[in-house]
Design an enzyme around this catalytic site. Sequence first.
Site, mmCIF file in Angstrom:
data_model
loop_
_atom_site.group_PDB
_atom_site.id
_atom_site.type_symbol
_atom_site.label_atom_id
_atom_site.label_comp_id
_atom_site.label_asym_id
_atom_site.label_seq_id
_atom_site.Cartn_x
_atom_site.Cartn_y
_atom_site.Cartn_z
ATOM 1 C CE LYS A 111 0.667 -1.562 3.223
ATOM 2 N NZ LYS A 111 -0.664 -1.414 2.642
HETATM 3 C C1 LIG Z 1 -1.136 -1.686 1.419
HETATM 4 C C2 LIG Z 1 -2.605 -1.685 1.255
HETATM 5 C C3 LIG Z 1 -3.235 -2.541 0.337
HETATM 6 C C4 LIG Z 1 -2.470 -3.447 -0.579
HETATM 7 O O1 LIG Z 1 -1.702 -4.383 0.126
HETATM 8 P P1 LIG Z 1 -0.671 -5.325 -0.620
HETATM 9 O O2 LIG Z 1 0.502 -5.449 0.280
HETATM 10 O O3 LIG Z 1 -0.381 -4.673 -1.902
HETATM 11 O O4 LIG Z 1 -1.358 -6.603 -0.789
HETATM 12 C C5 LIG Z 1 -4.604 -2.518 0.281
HETATM 13 N N1 LIG Z 1 -5.331 -1.685 1.045
HETATM 14 C C6 LIG Z 1 -4.765 -0.855 1.923
HETATM 15 C C7 LIG Z 1 -5.619 0.058 2.714
HETATM 16 C C8 LIG Z 1 -3.385 -0.824 2.065
HETATM 17 O O5 LIG Z 1 -2.824 0.002 2.942
#
Ligand SMILES: *Cc1c(COP(=O)(O)O)cnc(C)c1O
Length: 494
Positions: A111
């Site tokens: 993120k």
């Molecule tokens: C947010 C997240 C995901 C999923 O991301 P999307 O935005 O749903 O594609 C996968 N793995 C981790 C560690 C995340 O923080």
Amino acid sequence: MQYTSTRDKSLHMTAAQAIAQGLSPEGGLLVPENFPHLSAEDLESLKRVSYPERAARVMGLFLDDFSEEELKDFSDQAYSRFDTPTVTPLRILNGDTFCLELWHGPTCAFKDMALQMLPLLLTASLLKNGEERKAFVLAATSGDTGKAALEGFRDVDRTKILAFYPRNGVSKIQKLQMVTQEGNNVGVCAVDGNFDDAQTGVKRLFTDPEIAARLDEEGFFLTSANSINWGRVLPQIVYYVSAYCQLRKAGAMPPDGHMNVCVPTGNFGNILAAYYAKKIGVPIGKLICASNSNNVLTDFIKTGTYDRNRTFYQTISPSMDILVSSNLERLLFDLSGGDDALVAGYMDQLARDGKYTVTDEIAARIQDQFEAGFCDENMTRLTINSMWWDVNYLIDPHTAVAFQVLGRYRDRTGDDSPAVVVSTASPYKFCGSVLEALGASGVANGGAELIGKLQDLTKVPAPAPLADLADREVRFTGCVEPDEMAGPVLEMLS
Ligand SMILES: *Cc1c(COP(=O)(O)O)cnc(C)c1O
């Protein structure tokens, strides 16, 4: 370049307006009206520059109301807090399997790739729009978004940020990261429900007239840091461009080759960015969508029916415990040739009946480009275990889901194209599950003390931002019902 809404194409706005607004008033998502194209020469030249320079150039294609210098400055700032100059190191596992590590930022999850950038794009957008009001950022988090958003917006001028997380839907370390958040403009609150409850609650706050009136009195307007904001999706496109450049630089792919990508996804944000990267010219073959036991996307991609009426599982990959994949709406808009009425109809059906079925034509287009699979809890643990003991590579549960799904895709199809597995979190963020998978006992309910334990066992160093977590002061202890989420917003305003 103009932006429009997936549910109302009569709307037109600039990138700065789209980023400031986050969501369209009628509930649609904002998307570019046209897509740029990267030529083979463009890709060659991107290969030669640093990650921040790649980011500035790729984002510039979509943000013509921002100057080159501005974007270069933002990229330098956003990616300066990563613990490696390559920003997204590509781990070579064998001749045709690569792992793109997206968790070298300040909160140790992917993120950060977008949320270190979004606050810079957002505050600049407000200035460009002549917006006098300040931004109140609301985030619903399945664990990693909240912390990354808090860290991105912390003490950013003319902003406040409030993150809601599902009380029992995040790991102890994720929770500790959030409740110890520093900064004078931040708030954190638990919701007594799951991620979908928190996300639905946030969406409701956006249309609550009482909240709007109070915000207005205080000189604020509401915006979102969720992956529905275009300013989140765009920086994610960059790392797929970069993955291609990195593969080529490593000599792992001929100039006319292509790569498959396998992405652990829940809200469909990360894999949507891969789809857009392919659309603008990155040589990507199959987009492999990897889910955990909440396999709503697997079924959708295979059948064309999206059906959220199913059991919700809390898994050891909680950031993918999602039954409503918000960003899918952008894919449907694109693959329907921009049919806003059709998309609005699907979203109405989803809200009313919890399901919809796309036309055969759209389903065929999806199946042409996407593959899908899911991985249950046992297989996730086994994959973490075998990746460590066989290959000496320590991975988190989300990344393990993707490795497992890629393996089965290859077994099924014999497609041995170079494949990039997207690694979305540091294994240290999910210490308890990782330790359990490696065979440690008595760790199921552990907290930050497990960081040292995993380090002792593997000798893989923990990322610096997690190492001192246990010593930080807890600042936020509140918890509300899903229909009481207005309370903490009003409190932060007064
Ligand atoms: C947010 C997240 C995901 C999923 O991301 P999307 O935005 O749903 O594609 C996968 N793995 C981790 C560690 C995340 O923080």
